[in-house]
Design an enzyme around this catalytic site. Structure first.
Site, short mmCIF file in Angstrom:
data_model
loop_
_atom_site.label_atom_id
_atom_site.label_comp_id
_atom_site.label_asym_id
_atom_site.label_seq_id
_atom_site.Cartn_x
_atom_site.Cartn_y
_atom_site.Cartn_z
N GLY A 17 0.82 -1.21 0.00
CA GLY A 17 0.00 0.00 0.00
C GLY A 17 0.86 1.26 0.00
O GLY A 17 0.70 2.13 -0.87
N ASP A 37 10.12 -6.35 -3.68
CA ASP A 37 9.04 -6.97 -2.90
C ASP A 37 9.09 -8.47 -3.16
O ASP A 37 9.73 -8.92 -4.13
CB ASP A 37 7.67 -6.39 -3.32
CG ASP A 37 6.62 -6.47 -2.21
OD1 ASP A 37 6.26 -5.41 -1.66
OD2 ASP A 37 6.19 -7.60 -1.88
N ILE A 38 8.41 -9.22 -2.32
CA ILE A 38 8.26 -10.66 -2.60
C ILE A 38 7.10 -10.87 -3.57
O ILE A 38 7.03 -11.86 -4.29
CB ILE A 38 8.04 -11.45 -1.28
CG1 ILE A 38 8.30 -12.93 -1.48
CG2 ILE A 38 6.66 -11.18 -0.70
CD1 ILE A 38 8.31 -13.73 -0.18
N ASP A 55 12.84 -12.14 -1.32
CA ASP A 55 12.26 -12.50 -0.03
C ASP A 55 13.21 -11.99 1.06
O ASP A 55 14.37 -12.39 1.12
CB ASP A 55 12.12 -14.03 0.04
CG ASP A 55 11.50 -14.49 1.36
OD1 ASP A 55 11.30 -13.66 2.27
OD2 ASP A 55 11.21 -15.70 1.46
N ASN A 116 3.43 2.46 15.31
CA ASN A 116 2.85 2.81 16.61
C ASN A 116 2.64 1.57 17.47
O ASN A 116 2.48 1.68 18.69
CB ASN A 116 1.53 3.57 16.41
CG ASN A 116 0.42 2.67 15.87
OD1 ASN A 116 -0.28 2.02 16.64
ND2 ASN A 116 0.26 2.59 14.56
N TYR A 140 3.91 -8.49 15.99
CA TYR A 140 4.24 -7.48 14.96
C TYR A 140 4.95 -6.29 15.60
O TYR A 140 6.02 -5.86 15.18
CB TYR A 140 2.95 -7.07 14.25
CG TYR A 140 3.07 -5.83 13.41
CD1 TYR A 140 3.80 -5.83 12.22
CD2 TYR A 140 2.43 -4.64 13.79
CE1 TYR A 140 3.89 -4.67 11.44
CE2 TYR A 140 2.51 -3.49 13.02
CZ TYR A 140 3.25 -3.52 11.85
OH TYR A 140 3.35 -2.38 11.08
N LYS A 144 8.91 -4.78 15.24
CA LYS A 144 9.31 -3.40 14.96
C LYS A 144 10.22 -2.87 16.07
O LYS A 144 11.15 -2.11 15.83
CB LYS A 144 8.07 -2.51 14.81
CG LYS A 144 7.19 -2.86 13.62
CD LYS A 144 7.89 -2.61 12.30
CE LYS A 144 6.98 -2.83 11.11
NZ LYS A 144 7.64 -2.58 9.82
N ARG A 178 -10.18 6.21 16.43
CA ARG A 178 -8.76 6.11 16.80
C ARG A 178 -7.87 6.77 15.75
O ARG A 178 -6.92 7.48 16.04
CB ARG A 178 -8.39 4.64 16.97
CG ARG A 178 -6.89 4.40 17.13
CD ARG A 178 -6.56 2.92 17.27
NE ARG A 178 -5.15 2.70 17.10
CZ ARG A 178 -4.57 2.46 15.93
NH1 ARG A 178 -5.28 2.38 14.81
NH2 ARG A 178 -3.27 2.28 15.86
P1 NAI Z 1 1.63 -3.65 3.08
O1 NAI Z 1 1.32 -4.94 3.75
O2 NAI Z 1 0.65 -3.14 2.09
O3 NAI Z 1 3.06 -3.74 2.38
C1 NAI Z 1 4.11 -4.53 2.86
C2 NAI Z 1 4.79 -5.18 1.69
O4 NAI Z 1 5.85 -6.05 2.20
C3 NAI Z 1 3.86 -6.06 0.84
O5 NAI Z 1 3.87 -5.65 -0.51
C4 NAI Z 1 4.41 -7.46 1.00
O6 NAI Z 1 4.33 -8.25 -0.18
C5 NAI Z 1 5.87 -7.20 1.38
N1 NAI Z 1 6.43 -8.35 2.08
C6 NAI Z 1 5.83 -9.14 3.01
N2 NAI Z 1 6.64 -10.17 3.32
C7 NAI Z 1 7.77 -10.02 2.59
C8 NAI Z 1 8.95 -10.78 2.47
N3 NAI Z 1 9.16 -11.92 3.16
N4 NAI Z 1 9.90 -10.36 1.61
C9 NAI Z 1 9.71 -9.21 0.89
N5 NAI Z 1 8.61 -8.46 0.95
C10 NAI Z 1 7.64 -8.86 1.79
O7 NAI Z 1 1.86 -2.57 4.25
P2 NAI Z 1 1.91 -0.99 4.13
O8 NAI Z 1 0.69 -0.44 4.75
O9 NAI Z 1 2.31 -0.57 2.78
O10 NAI Z 1 3.10 -0.67 5.15
C11 NAI Z 1 4.43 -0.55 4.68
C12 NAI Z 1 5.37 -0.60 5.89
O11 NAI Z 1 5.02 0.44 6.79
C13 NAI Z 1 5.28 -1.89 6.67
O12 NAI Z 1 6.58 -2.22 7.15
C14 NAI Z 1 4.39 -1.56 7.83
O13 NAI Z 1 4.69 -2.37 8.96
C15 NAI Z 1 4.74 -0.11 8.07
N6 NAI Z 1 3.64 0.62 8.68
C16 NAI Z 1 2.54 0.96 7.95
C17 NAI Z 1 1.51 1.67 8.51
C18 NAI Z 1 0.34 2.16 7.74
O14 NAI Z 1 -0.49 2.85 8.32
N7 NAI Z 1 0.21 1.87 6.45
C19 NAI Z 1 1.53 2.00 9.96
C20 NAI Z 1 2.74 1.56 10.64
C21 NAI Z 1 3.74 0.91 10.00
C1 15L Z 2 0.31 -0.56 11.37
O1 15L Z 2 1.42 -0.76 11.84
C2 15L Z 2 -0.17 -1.31 10.19
O2 15L Z 2 0.87 -1.58 9.29
C3 15L Z 2 -1.30 -0.62 9.47
O3 15L Z 2 -1.91 -1.54 8.58
C4 15L Z 2 -2.33 -0.08 10.46
O4 15L Z 2 -2.91 -1.15 11.16
C5 15L Z 2 -1.65 0.86 11.43
O5 15L Z 2 -0.53 0.25 12.05
C6 15L Z 2 -2.58 1.35 12.52
O6 15L Z 2 -2.25 1.17 13.69
O7 15L Z 2 -3.60 1.94 12.19
#
Ligand code: NAI
Ligand code: 15L
Length: 268
Positions: A17, A37-38, A55, A116, A140, A144, A178
């Site tokens: 995303g 990405d994977i 990966d 967070n 999770y 982090k 929230r």
């Molecule tokens: P997402 O789940 O959409 O993207 C994460 C990506 O990591 C996915 O495309 C997935 O295919 C890839 N991935 C998963 N396992 C893998 C592996 N073994 N090897 C390589 N790639 C792998 O999550 P989003 O929302 O885009 O978040 C991106 C980052 O920001 C994440 O690390 C997430 O924890 C962090 N984050 C996001 C928040 C949000 O509000 N969107 C809030 C807090 C943290």
């Molecule tokens: C995260 O860390 C997640 O990646 C995201 O999907 C949301 O759940 C976000 O926190 C949140 O707390 O809203």
């Protein structure tokens, strides 16, 4: 603060995303953006882009991925609460592989997408800064938290600098009460990333990633050197959020900073 483009920036999690958003918005920040990405990446590599499937759990693959890179935006991995076994490879081994590869290839700056959920077990009436003890709300959040500890260690031991952004909720708009407090707009996320990449001498800085919302639980006094000044606010979405039925007052999403994550599991 310099704005000279990097030669090669690596973005992990590029098919996710936030990865898709950053792929678009980081155009011009680097001569070449290496996207990884994977999962399959669409569209395929365009001008000034390289796409490498990898990966994060595969140490050799991550080492190859990081070769020739100036700075890393580490956004890949499992992004919600799962069992320890599901988190271990992508998040815990994955972030270790990223730092080891950074050390071997001489990368000096990492921006780590923390969350967070490293402080998710604090209640919503508590106010925190970057020195508040962590209270992870699940496996999770623990992963982090481990990533932040690695960032601290790799700075102290090897001088690799990191900004760990404890992202709140970065989506097009807040989806519940929230998120009126945790919401981080994409523009503000981008500002944070640019400042995290380019501010000199960050050591290991922890910054909370939230927009200029009416209520924010987090104080960024220890990250003032980044000069982050959020421009957006969740307030414009308040009427929409509040037009929907609110969860009960004792629902975890109304009590804890980490919301529903605190009640996930167990997974056996
Ligand atoms: P997402 O789940 O959409 O993207 C994460 C990506 O990591 C996915 O495309 C997935 O295919 C890839 N991935 C998963 N396992 C893998 C592996 N073994 N090897 C390589 N790639 C792998 O999550 P989003 O929302 O885009 O978040 C991106 C980052 O920001 C994440 O690390 C997430 O924890 C962090 N984050 C996001 C928040 C949000 O509000 N969107 C809030 C807090 C943290
Ligand atoms: C995260 O860390 C997640 O990646 C995201 O999907 C949301 O759940 C976000 O926190 C949140 O707390 O809203």
């Amino acid at each position: 603060m310099t704005t000279t483009p990097f030669k090669r920036l690596l973005l992990t999690g590029a098919a996710g995303g936030l990865g898709k958003v950053l792929r678009e918005r980081l155009k011009g920040s680097a001569e070449v953006l290496r996207l990884s990405d994977i999962a399959p990446m669409a569209p395929a590599a365009g001008p000034h882009e390289e796409v490498i499937t990898c990966d994060l759990a595969d140490k050799a693959a991550v080492h190859a991925l990081v070769e020739g890179i100036d700075a890393i935006l580490h956004f890949g991995g499992v992004s919600t609460e799962h069992s320890f076994e599901d988190i271990l490879g992508p998040n815990i081994c994955g972030v270790f592989h990223i730092y080891e590869a950074a050390r071997k290839h001489g990368v000096k700056r990492v921006v780590f997408a923390s969350s967070n959920h490293v402080i998710g077990f604090y209640r919503q009436d508590e106010r925190l800064d970057a020195h508040s003890p962590r209270r992870p709300d699940g496996y999770y959040g623990l992963s982090k938290s481990y990533g932040e500890d690695l960032a601290s260690f790799y700075f102290d031991r090897y001088g690799i600098e990191t900004v760990s952004i404890r992202i709140g909720s970065s989506f097009p708009q807040p989806q519940n009460p929230r998120m009126l407090c945790t919401w981080l707009s994409y523009d503000d996320l981008l500002q944070l990333i640019e400042r995290s990449l380019r501010t000199p001498d960050v050591g290991h800085t922890v910054v909370y990633g939230a927009s200029d919302n009416r209520t924010v639980w987090w104080d960024n006094r220890h990250a003032e050197h980044l000069g982050y000044q959020p421009k957006d606010s969740s307030e414009v979405f308040r009427a929409d959020v509040e037009s929907r039925p609110a969860p009960p007052a004792d629902d975890p999403s109304m009590v804890y900073q980490g919301g529903a994550f605190v009640a996930a599991g167990p997974f056996d």
